[in-house]
Write an enzyme that holds these catalytic residues in place. Sequence first.
Site, PDB file in Angstrom:
ATOM      1  N   ARG A   1     -11.973  15.395   8.079  1.00 11.87           N
ATOM      2  CA  ARG A   1     -12.783  15.742   6.900  1.00 11.87           C
ATOM      3  C   ARG A   1     -14.216  16.085   7.320  1.00 11.87           C
ATOM      4  NH1 ARG A   1     -11.252  10.495   3.473  1.00 11.87           N
ATOM      5  NH2 ARG A   1      -9.519  10.159   4.890  1.00 11.87           N
TER       6      ARG A   1
ATOM      7  N   HIS B   1     -13.032   2.888   0.291  1.00  9.38           N
ATOM      8  CA  HIS B   1     -13.032   1.848   1.340  1.00  9.38           C
ATOM      9  C   HIS B   1     -13.705   0.564   0.843  1.00  9.38           C
ATOM     10  CE1 HIS B   1     -13.015   5.110   4.754  1.00  9.38           C
ATOM     11  NE2 HIS B   1     -11.782   4.720   4.468  1.00  9.38           N
TER      12      HIS B   1
ATOM     13  N   ARG C   1      -2.740  -2.242  -3.214  1.00  9.47           N
ATOM     14  CA  ARG C   1      -3.947  -1.447  -3.014  1.00  9.47           C
ATOM     15  C   ARG C   1      -3.845  -0.269  -3.985  1.00  9.47           C
ATOM     16  NH1 ARG C   1      -5.187   3.217   1.195  1.00  9.47           N
ATOM     17  NH2 ARG C   1      -7.366   3.466   0.686  1.00  9.47           N
TER      18      ARG C   1
ATOM     19  N   GLU D   1      -8.226  -5.590   5.135  1.00  6.61           N
ATOM     20  CA  GLU D   1      -8.102  -5.312   3.706  1.00  6.61           C
ATOM     21  C   GLU D   1      -6.924  -6.051   3.077  1.00  6.61           C
ATOM     22  OE1 GLU D   1      -8.571  -1.437   5.412  1.00  6.61           O
ATOM     23  OE2 GLU D   1      -9.214  -0.706   3.454  1.00  6.61           O
TER      24      GLU D   1
ATOM     25  N   ASN E   1       0.883  -1.167   0.000  1.00  4.91           N
ATOM     26  CA  ASN E   1       0.000   0.000   0.000  1.00  4.91           C
ATOM     27  C   ASN E   1       0.925   1.223   0.000  1.00  4.91           C
ATOM     28  OD1 ASN E   1      -1.789   2.053   0.467  1.00  4.91           O
ATOM     29  ND2 ASN E   1      -2.649   1.198   2.348  1.00  4.91           N
TER      30      ASN E   1
END
Length: 427
Positions: A250, A189, A99, A395, A7
């Site tokens: 955010r 996601h 990823r 993940e 990743n």
Amino acid sequence: MNVLVLNAGSSSLKFQLIATDPAAITADKDVRLCRGQINRLGGEVVIEVLMRDGLRKKFAASTRDMQASLEHLMQWIASDASGIGEIRALSDVNAVGHRVVHGGELFGESKLITDEVLKGIEDCIELAPLHNPNNIKGILAARQVFGPKLPQVAVFDTSFHHSIPEHAYLYAIPYHLYRRHRIRRYGFHGTSHRYVSERYRRLRGISREQTNVITMHLGNGCSAAAIRGGECIDTSMGMTPLEGLVMGTRSGDLDPAIVGLIATKESLSPSETEALLNTQSGLLGISGLSNDMRVLQEELEGHDDRRVRLAIEVFCYRARKYVGAFLAAMGGSDAVVFTGGIGENSADVRARICTGLEWAGLKVDEKRNQQTVGSEGQISTDDSSLHAFVIPTDEELLIARDTVRCVLGEPHFSRSESPSTADGKRL
Ligand code: AMP
């Protein structure tokens, strides 16, 4: 097969080495050999590794770029010093899974990386200018380190959301803007939502078609997904990961007119305004203290600070509102599944989100909720008609399994798999 999962970010490269194959996937016997991250790319890097016995190793390397640092890491992994018996040479790594943040409208499933796929990932750069270039760097670095013959696979954050219908992904702006600039909801996601929904299916012993759940990924970034018949039909994140739930820094949803207003009143450029909404808003913006839910909850317990309380309340209210919206979008759901650092660990946040959903049939079992921290389990009462579960996400395991299936050319890997046990914690 030994699969290296990568990743790649702007200043770090996260990795996991997982031994898996079709038999291991079926029996949930994948083995995590090690995981960790290369930090401070661009300067002299620091490599942190968590070994399978729980031992942590940390060492500096005099390399600066991704390729040289990955090479250094792999040499260490293959050496006696690492003690990883399965990897004695680079050739003991059988595939690399990456990823990749944005697959746009091009990639509805994981892909074996060819020059054409790489070109497609490049075409999506304008949709994810901060992420896809780093993902490409990771792919090219691995190609240099392992050679062009080693199979590499791209697993996209957006793929799981490809099933979202047009009426849910279109914004109500002039249609030619969608055509011209591909402005639409993509969702993110996806690997996490897919993992926990498939794990839920395994736990309940049901088929994909019978899987009707709302998955809530609550971490630093937060998103919700409405999954009906095993397929995602809506999600809270949009064109970018800024839309939807309140997150660490955010804002999530807001009136679009606010963007221009902030820019004018605060004399900010469009990109500075976007940065404010991405990095100074959310929990941090409201509390004025931290983007970290654990810190906020400790502060709330210790001092009952008004803005900290407000930040947590806004966070939980927005999440509950999305559950309600998705219940309507799906025509009812069987369960709400919590995952991500907050969803897996904070019984208080879960209780706050679920309180007020009794009308929908969700009753939280207080004891189960308190006891389920960082582990898997049902937290609703047995007589609830809308259940709540906690399922730790994984993940990397999904990326490793998709990689194996792509390399072996197994069809329909992205939608038919039932991955299982998460045997460890994120670093
Ligand atoms: P993630 O991005 O999935 O690693 O999640 C990070 C978020 O999870 C941060 O806001 C952490 O404060 C939060 N978190 C982790 N552990 C806990 C905990 N025990 N209680 C509350 N929040 C937690």
